[in-house]
Design a protein around this motif. Structure first.
Motif, PDB file in Angstrom:
ATOM      1  N   HIS A  99       0.799  -1.230   0.000  1.00 40.43           N
ATOM      2  CA  HIS A  99       0.000   0.000   0.000  1.00 40.43           C
ATOM      3  C   HIS A  99       0.836   1.287   0.000  1.00 40.43           C
ATOM      4  CE1 HIS A  99       0.648  -0.127   4.376  1.00 40.43           C
ATOM      5  NE2 HIS A  99       0.289   1.142   4.414  1.00 40.43           N
ATOM      6  N   ASP A 100       2.037   1.235   0.556  1.00 39.94           N
ATOM      7  CA  ASP A 100       2.859   2.450   0.604  1.00 39.94           C
ATOM      8  C   ASP A 100       4.057   2.414  -0.354  1.00 39.94           C
ATOM      9  OD1 ASP A 100       1.338   3.848   2.428  1.00 39.94           O
ATOM     10  OD2 ASP A 100       2.504   3.217   4.172  1.00 39.94           O
ATOM     11  N   LYS A 103       5.547   5.344  -2.613  1.00 36.93           N
ATOM     12  CA  LYS A 103       6.481   6.393  -2.192  1.00 36.93           C
ATOM     13  C   LYS A 103       7.808   6.289  -2.940  1.00 36.93           C
ATOM     14  CE  LYS A 103       4.116   6.782   2.173  1.00 36.93           C
ATOM     15  NZ  LYS A 103       4.027   6.368   3.578  1.00 36.93           N
ATOM     16  N   HIS A 181       1.327   8.699  -3.190  1.00 34.20           N
ATOM     17  CA  HIS A 181       1.610   7.271  -3.370  1.00 34.20           C
ATOM     18  C   HIS A 181       0.367   6.424  -3.585  1.00 34.20           C
ATOM     19  CE1 HIS A 181       0.739   7.489   0.934  1.00 34.20           C
ATOM     20  NE2 HIS A 181       0.646   6.195   0.986  1.00 34.20           N
ATOM     21  N   HIS A 207      -6.568   4.924   0.648  1.00 35.25           N
ATOM     22  CA  HIS A 207      -6.290   4.733   2.079  1.00 35.25           C
ATOM     23  C   HIS A 207      -5.894   6.019   2.793  1.00 35.25           C
ATOM     24  CE1 HIS A 207      -2.055   3.989   0.709  1.00 35.25           C
ATOM     25  NE2 HIS A 207      -1.720   4.435   1.900  1.00 35.25           N
ATOM     26  N   SER A 208      -5.365   7.018   2.070  1.00 36.03           N
ATOM     27  CA  SER A 208      -5.019   8.294   2.715  1.00 36.03           C
ATOM     28  C   SER A 208      -6.143   9.317   2.654  1.00 36.03           C
ATOM     29  CB  SER A 208      -3.777   8.905   2.049  1.00 36.03           C
ATOM     30  OG  SER A 208      -2.675   8.035   2.101  1.00 36.03           O
TER      31      SER A 208
HETATM   32 FE   LIG Z   1       0.036   5.248   2.885  1.00 39.31          FE
END
Ligand SMILES: [Fe+2]
Ligand SMILES: [Fe+2]
Length: 274
Positions: A99-100, A103, A181, A207-208
């Protein structure tokens, strides 16, 4: 674990405040379009495996996160392991793992596009942080709402109304969220034809978007599918937030074979487009 222990911005460091000031003022429709044009997932010189991306993220520390002082790599493994230990499906575990990873855009960041920071230096305002919709009024239900008025689009009457350039219940997938991201990784997974269901893709893409999934802003732009997806995003969010711990550093080499097999199974083995 008490929920109010996390995401408390009252004592945010100057770094976190500066991050949100930049993000809120500079994330505009023009910036979104520029970033969407920058990432086309067809450059053979950028191809790499998920593991290679993981290693490049090893020292990345998020400038927008008041809860996370540890490198993102461990956060990803902690999230995935939390989902796995709770008995959730394999695709859900992959979402936790990836999920991240968006970045990784810091590799290609420049001084002025908000993507050139990988630690406590440089800019991350187009890499991470709570997202909002560009092209319409920014809601008050967002961290540091006092910064909303600094967004240059908010003095443009095309963009500063309730619906802006959108129409009632058009659906989240029609909206241009501030570029970071989340949107990038969603596009990356689609471009590489990952076998992740819509629920998982929504978890990654939104998600953010705390103002949507936690504070219920943007309901006037959502459709029926979004209501179903929101429940999945919230289910994911529990693991994103509450598995964060600096004394739970997972041994990458030990768990990697399990996740590598999962990645292969879901179409994400080998060299991928970034
Ligand atoms: Fe995230
Ligand atoms: Fe995360």
């Amino acid at each position: 674990m008490e929920a109010d222990k996390f995401r408390n911005y009252d004592n945010a460091t100057p770094r976190v405040v500066e991050h949100y000031l930049n993000m809120r003022s500079k994330q505009t429709i023009a910036h979104y379009d520029k970033m969407a044009a920058k990432y086309t997932f067809d450059d053979p010189n950028k191809k790499m495996t998920i593991l290679e991306a993981f290693h490049k993220l090893e020292s990345y520390v998020d400038a927008s996160d008041p809860d996370l002082e540890i490198p993102n790599l461990f956060h990803l493994l902690q999230t995935a392991e939390g989902i796995r230990n709770a008995g959730h499906p394999e695709w859900f575990q992959i979402v936790g793992l990836l999920h991240d990873v968006g970045k990784i855009m810091f590799l290609w960041g420049t001084d002025d596009d908000g993507q050139n920071g990988y630690d406590h230096r440089g800019q991350q305002w187009s890499l991470g942080g709570d997202t909002f919709v560009c092209g319409c009024a920014i809601p008050e239900q967002i961290v540091f709402p006092e910064f909303n008025k600094l967004n240059t689009d908010m003095s443009n009457e095309l963009y500063n109304t309730k619906y802006g350039i959108y129409y009632p219940h058009c659906g989240l997938d029609k909206l241009k969220f501030s570029w970071g991201h989340d949107e990038y990784m969603y596009r990356m997974l689609v471009a590489n034809k990952a076998l992740i269901p819509d629920e998982g893709l929504a978890m990654i893409r939104y998600h953010s978007a705390y103002s949507w999934h936690t504070y219920n802003a943007y309901e006037h732009l959502c459709n029926e599918k979004d209501a179903v997806m929101k429940e999945w995003v919230k289910k994911f969010n529990v693991f994103d937030l509450y598995t964060k711990s600096s004394d739970n550093k997972i041994d990458v080499d030990k768990v990697w074979p399990y996740y590598e097999a999962l990645l292969n199974k879901y179409g994400l083995g080998g060299q991928l487009w970034w």
